[in-house]
Design a protein around this motif. Structure first.
Motif, PDB file in Angstrom:
ATOM      1  N   GLY A  44       0.849  -1.195   0.000  1.00 54.65           N
ATOM      2  CA  GLY A  44       0.000   0.000   0.000  1.00 54.65           C
ATOM      3  C   GLY A  44       0.879   1.237   0.000  1.00 54.65           C
ATOM      4  N   LEU A  45       0.416   2.257  -0.702  1.00 52.61           N
ATOM      5  CA  LEU A  45       1.158   3.520  -0.770  1.00 52.61           C
ATOM      6  C   LEU A  45       0.169   4.612  -0.373  1.00 52.61           C
ATOM      7  CD1 LEU A  45       4.008   4.308  -1.689  1.00 52.61           C
ATOM      8  CD2 LEU A  45       3.128   4.505  -4.015  1.00 52.61           C
ATOM      9  N   VAL A  46       0.434   5.252   0.765  1.00 53.11           N
ATOM     10  CA  VAL A  46      -0.497   6.297   1.225  1.00 53.11           C
ATOM     11  C   VAL A  46       0.246   7.605   1.412  1.00 53.11           C
ATOM     12  CG1 VAL A  46      -2.078   4.738   2.430  1.00 53.11           C
ATOM     13  CG2 VAL A  46      -0.176   5.743   3.684  1.00 53.11           C
ATOM     14  N   GLY A  47      -0.514   8.675   1.472  1.00 49.24           N
ATOM     15  CA  GLY A  47       0.067  10.003   1.684  1.00 49.24           C
ATOM     16  C   GLY A  47      -0.957  11.034   1.266  1.00 49.24           C
ATOM     17  N   GLY A  48      -0.768  12.245   1.698  1.00 45.94           N
ATOM     18  CA  GLY A  48      -1.695  13.310   1.377  1.00 45.94           C
ATOM     19  C   GLY A  48      -1.618  13.698  -0.093  1.00 45.94           C
ATOM     20  N   SER A  49      -2.489  14.613  -0.494  1.00 44.74           N
ATOM     21  CA  SER A  49      -2.499  15.072  -1.873  1.00 44.74           C
ATOM     22  C   SER A  49      -1.176  15.756  -2.208  1.00 44.74           C
ATOM     23  CB  SER A  49      -3.663  16.060  -2.028  1.00 44.74           C
ATOM     24  OG  SER A  49      -3.772  16.425  -3.359  1.00 44.74           O
ATOM     25  N   GLY A  50      -0.605  15.390  -3.345  1.00 41.51           N
ATOM     26  CA  GLY A  50       0.651  16.004  -3.775  1.00 41.51           C
ATOM     27  C   GLY A  50       1.892  15.410  -3.119  1.00 41.51           C
ATOM     28  N   SER A  51       1.729  14.278  -2.404  1.00 43.18           N
ATOM     29  CA  SER A  51       2.889  13.708  -1.709  1.00 43.18           C
ATOM     30  C   SER A  51       3.788  12.899  -2.648  1.00 43.18           C
ATOM     31  CB  SER A  51       2.436  12.840  -0.529  1.00 43.18           C
ATOM     32  OG  SER A  51       1.561  11.823  -0.976  1.00 43.18           O
ATOM     33  N   GLY A  52       3.347  12.666  -3.883  1.00 37.34           N
ATOM     34  CA  GLY A  52       4.211  11.999  -4.855  1.00 37.34           C
ATOM     35  C   GLY A  52       3.814  10.576  -5.182  1.00 37.34           C
ATOM     36  N   LYS A  53       2.644  10.134  -4.717  1.00 36.26           N
ATOM     37  CA  LYS A  53       2.240   8.730  -4.914  1.00 36.26           C
ATOM     38  C   LYS A  53       2.090   8.382  -6.392  1.00 36.26           C
ATOM     39  CE  LYS A  53      -1.608   9.345  -2.614  1.00 36.26           C
ATOM     40  NZ  LYS A  53      -1.544  10.793  -2.353  1.00 36.26           N
ATOM     41  N   SER A  54       1.325   9.216  -7.119  1.00 38.72           N
ATOM     42  CA  SER A  54       1.079   8.897  -8.541  1.00 38.72           C
ATOM     43  C   SER A  54       2.374   8.980  -9.339  1.00 38.72           C
ATOM     44  CB  SER A  54       0.071   9.863  -9.149  1.00 38.72           C
ATOM     45  OG  SER A  54      -1.181   9.635  -8.585  1.00 38.72           O
ATOM     46  N   THR A  55       3.202   9.947  -9.000  1.00 42.06           N
ATOM     47  CA  THR A  55       4.485  10.065  -9.714  1.00 42.06           C
ATOM     48  C   THR A  55       5.314   8.806  -9.486  1.00 42.06           C
ATOM     49  OG1 THR A  55       4.397  12.457  -9.420  1.00 42.06           O
ATOM     50  CG2 THR A  55       6.531  11.503 -10.006  1.00 42.06           C
ATOM     51  N   LEU A  56       5.333   8.335  -8.236  1.00 36.93           N
ATOM     52  CA  LEU A  56       6.103   7.120  -7.942  1.00 36.93           C
ATOM     53  C   LEU A  56       5.526   5.928  -8.716  1.00 36.93           C
ATOM     54  CD1 LEU A  56       8.532   6.250  -6.242  1.00 36.93           C
ATOM     55  CD2 LEU A  56       6.929   5.480  -4.482  1.00 36.93           C
ATOM     56  N   ALA A  57       4.188   5.852  -8.793  1.00 36.48           N
ATOM     57  CA  ALA A  57       3.556   4.748  -9.537  1.00 36.48           C
ATOM     58  C   ALA A  57       3.955   4.806 -11.011  1.00 36.48           C
ATOM     59  CB  ALA A  57       2.044   4.831  -9.398  1.00 36.48           C
ATOM     60  N   GLN A  58       4.022   6.012 -11.555  1.00 38.68           N
ATOM     61  CA  GLN A  58       4.379   6.137 -12.973  1.00 38.68           C
ATOM     62  C   GLN A  58       5.843   5.782 -13.212  1.00 38.68           C
ATOM     63  OE1 GLN A  58       2.526   9.569 -15.137  1.00 38.68           O
ATOM     64  NE2 GLN A  58       1.843  10.049 -13.075  1.00 38.68           N
ATOM     65  N   ILE A  59       6.685   6.058 -12.204  1.00 36.98           N
ATOM     66  CA  ILE A  59       8.094   5.655 -12.313  1.00 36.98           C
ATOM     67  C   ILE A  59       8.187   4.128 -12.264  1.00 36.98           C
ATOM     68  CG2 ILE A  59      10.338   5.703 -11.152  1.00 36.98           C
ATOM     69  CD1 ILE A  59       9.583   8.531 -10.132  1.00 36.98           C
ATOM     70  N   MET A  60       7.442   3.532 -11.331  1.00 34.63           N
ATOM     71  CA  MET A  60       7.483   2.066 -11.180  1.00 34.63           C
ATOM     72  C   MET A  60       7.047   1.366 -12.456  1.00 34.63           C
ATOM     73  SD  MET A  60       5.685   1.322  -7.566  1.00 34.63           S
ATOM     74  CE  MET A  60       6.484   1.485  -5.992  1.00 34.63           C
ATOM     75  N   THR A  61       6.098   1.978 -13.181  1.00 35.13           N
ATOM     76  CA  THR A  61       5.537   1.308 -14.356  1.00 35.13           C
ATOM     77  C   THR A  61       6.151   1.820 -15.660  1.00 35.13           C
ATOM     78  OG1 THR A  61       3.720   2.902 -14.346  1.00 35.13           O
ATOM     79  CG2 THR A  61       3.340   0.837 -13.212  1.00 35.13           C
ATOM     80  N   GLY A  62       7.252   2.546 -15.556  1.00 34.03           N
ATOM     81  CA  GLY A  62       7.993   2.940 -16.752  1.00 34.03           C
ATOM     82  C   GLY A  62       7.366   4.069 -17.545  1.00 34.03           C
ATOM     83  N   GLN A  63       6.315   4.697 -17.013  1.00 33.69           N
ATOM     84  CA  GLN A  63       5.695   5.806 -17.761  1.00 33.69           C
ATOM     85  C   GLN A  63       6.460   7.103 -17.585  1.00 33.69           C
ATOM     86  OE1 GLN A  63       1.205   5.714 -17.383  1.00 33.69           O
ATOM     87  NE2 GLN A  63       1.894   4.329 -15.795  1.00 33.69           N
ATOM     88  N   LEU A  64       7.194   7.216 -16.484  1.00 32.36           N
ATOM     89  CA  LEU A  64       8.070   8.368 -16.274  1.00 32.36           C
ATOM     90  C   LEU A  64       9.460   7.841 -15.952  1.00 32.36           C
ATOM     91  CD1 LEU A  64       5.967  10.723 -13.935  1.00 32.36           C
ATOM     92  CD2 LEU A  64       6.669  11.190 -16.296  1.00 32.36           C
ATOM     93  N   ALA A  65      10.475   8.534 -16.480  1.00 28.26           N
ATOM     94  CA  ALA A  65      11.858   8.133 -16.181  1.00 28.26           C
ATOM     95  C   ALA A  65      12.323   8.903 -14.946  1.00 28.26           C
ATOM     96  CB  ALA A  65      12.754   8.459 -17.371  1.00 28.26           C
ATOM     97  N   ALA A  66      12.934   8.184 -13.995  1.00 29.26           N
ATOM     98  CA  ALA A  66      13.448   8.847 -12.791  1.00 29.26           C
ATOM     99  C   ALA A  66      14.551   9.835 -13.175  1.00 29.26           C
ATOM    100  CB  ALA A  66      13.981   7.798 -11.822  1.00 29.26           C
ATOM    101  N   SER A  67      14.641  10.963 -12.454  1.00 28.34           N
ATOM    102  CA  SER A  67      15.726  11.917 -12.696  1.00 28.34           C
ATOM    103  C   SER A  67      17.018  11.405 -12.069  1.00 28.34           C
ATOM    104  CB  SER A  67      15.412  13.283 -12.071  1.00 28.34           C
ATOM    105  OG  SER A  67      14.082  13.654 -12.260  1.00 28.34           O
ATOM    106  N   ALA A  68      16.893  10.612 -11.002  1.00 27.75           N
ATOM    107  CA  ALA A  68      18.073  10.052 -10.329  1.00 27.75           C
ATOM    108  C   ALA A  68      17.683   8.749  -9.665  1.00 27.75           C
ATOM    109  CB  ALA A  68      18.590  11.044  -9.285  1.00 27.75           C
TER     110      ALA A  68
END
Ligand code: ATP
Length: 281
Positions: A44-68
């Motif tokens: 489970g991944l929880v956190g308030g709005s804007g905490s980065g959950k969706s961004t992390l999900a997109q990194i995990m699934t290859g939709q966004l490339a990590a900067s580092a």
């Protein structure tokens, strides 16, 4: 759980850059996150709005490339071949391996396509056929999520939000994904429908041995299905641990606040029981 890793993130960060000239802005959306997900686990991944959950999900699934940092996925190969490690995955690496379910079930379907056509499209992309290797087609997957197979002929517009979300889950599991990511997938559903879909996911997880990343802002909902829970704030992982332990003795003040915000009835645990049956909703 088999003990095989499916994802490992090491010190992963992502900065969004937007605007031009003096309006140029940088947002550090994910900041040095390290975690792993094991096969058969539900994280489970929880956190308030804007905490980065969706961004992390997109990194995990290859939709966004990590900067580092480093993102590594281990994807199943046909037959008994060992899993294939993919570093810094690209969408073409994960196509057919990752199932995604988002908050708004209607926006993820073509409104003009029947559910059959949408599910068969996913099967065609993965297997080049309208059924999986076990011969299961759209009707079977709709049945698996508790929808009457006659729904196959219907378009999403004529169905309830809960029914379309079940169909989205049917399409996601039809490809036998190595990883199923549900990003706020229950948030748009009313509370009783949420409990039904949560029960459905718990059942499918057991039956299909799914590996799941379940994202939400409601700790009670996430804790009802997750084995471990990761808590994010301002792009950072503030805490990660077994769900029950995290509820009992949260280590961070932020997690304590999230738990305190969960509505509860007098004398009842905040952690809701997962509903067992899965009827239409
Ligand atoms: N495409 C983008 N361009 C610029 N900044 C973005 C972009 N997407 C997200 N952000 C910013 O990155 C941060 C993290 O956003 P993200 O959507 O990952 O958080 P979240 O925890 O999923 O939020 P929510 O629960 O509201 O969906 C926020 O500050 C957000 O404003």
């Amino acid at each position: 759980m088999s003990g095989d890793k499916v994802i490992a993130l090491r010190d992963v960060s992502l900065t969004y850059r937007s605007g031009w000239g003096r309006k140029r802005r940088q947002t550090l959306a994910v900041d040095g996150v390290s975690l792993t997900v094991q096969a058969g686990e539900c994280l489970g991944l929880v956190g308030g709005s804007g905490s980065g959950k969706s961004t992390l999900a997109q990194i995990m699934t290859g939709q966004l490339a990590a900067s580092a940092g480093e993102v590594r996925l281990w994807l199943r190969e046909p037959g008994d071949a060992p899993r294939r490690a993919v570093v810094a995955p690209h969408p073409r690496d994960v196509a057919g391996h990752v199932g995604l379910v988002f908050q708004d079930p209607f926006s993820s379907f073509d409104p003009l396509w029947s559910l059959r056509r949408s599910i068969e499209e996913a099967l065609m992309l993965k297997y080049g056929a309208s059924t999986d290797p076990l011969g299961r087609g759209a009707h079977d997957f709709l049945g698996l999520v508790g929808l009457n197979p006659s729904f196959a002929a219907r378009r999403p517009g004529g169905l309830s939000g809960g029914q379309v979300q079940r169909a989205a889950i049917a399409r996601a599991i039809a490809i036998n994904p190595d990883l199923l990511v549900l990003d706020e997938a229950l948030s748009s559903l009313d509370v009783s429908v949420q409990a039904n879909v949560l029960g459905l996911l718990a059942r499918l997880r057991r039956e299909l041995d799914l590996t799941i990343v379940f994202i939400g802002h409601n700790l009670a909902v996430v804790g009802a299905i997750a084995d471990r829970v990761a808590v994010m704030a301002s792009g950072q992982l503030v805490e990660i641990g077994p769900a029950a332990e995290l509820y009992r003795s949260p280590r961070s003040e932020y997690t304590r606040q999230l738990i305190a915000a969960v509505p509860r009835l007098p004398g009842r645990e905040p952690r809701p029981a997962v509903a067992g049956g899965a009827s239409g909703c």
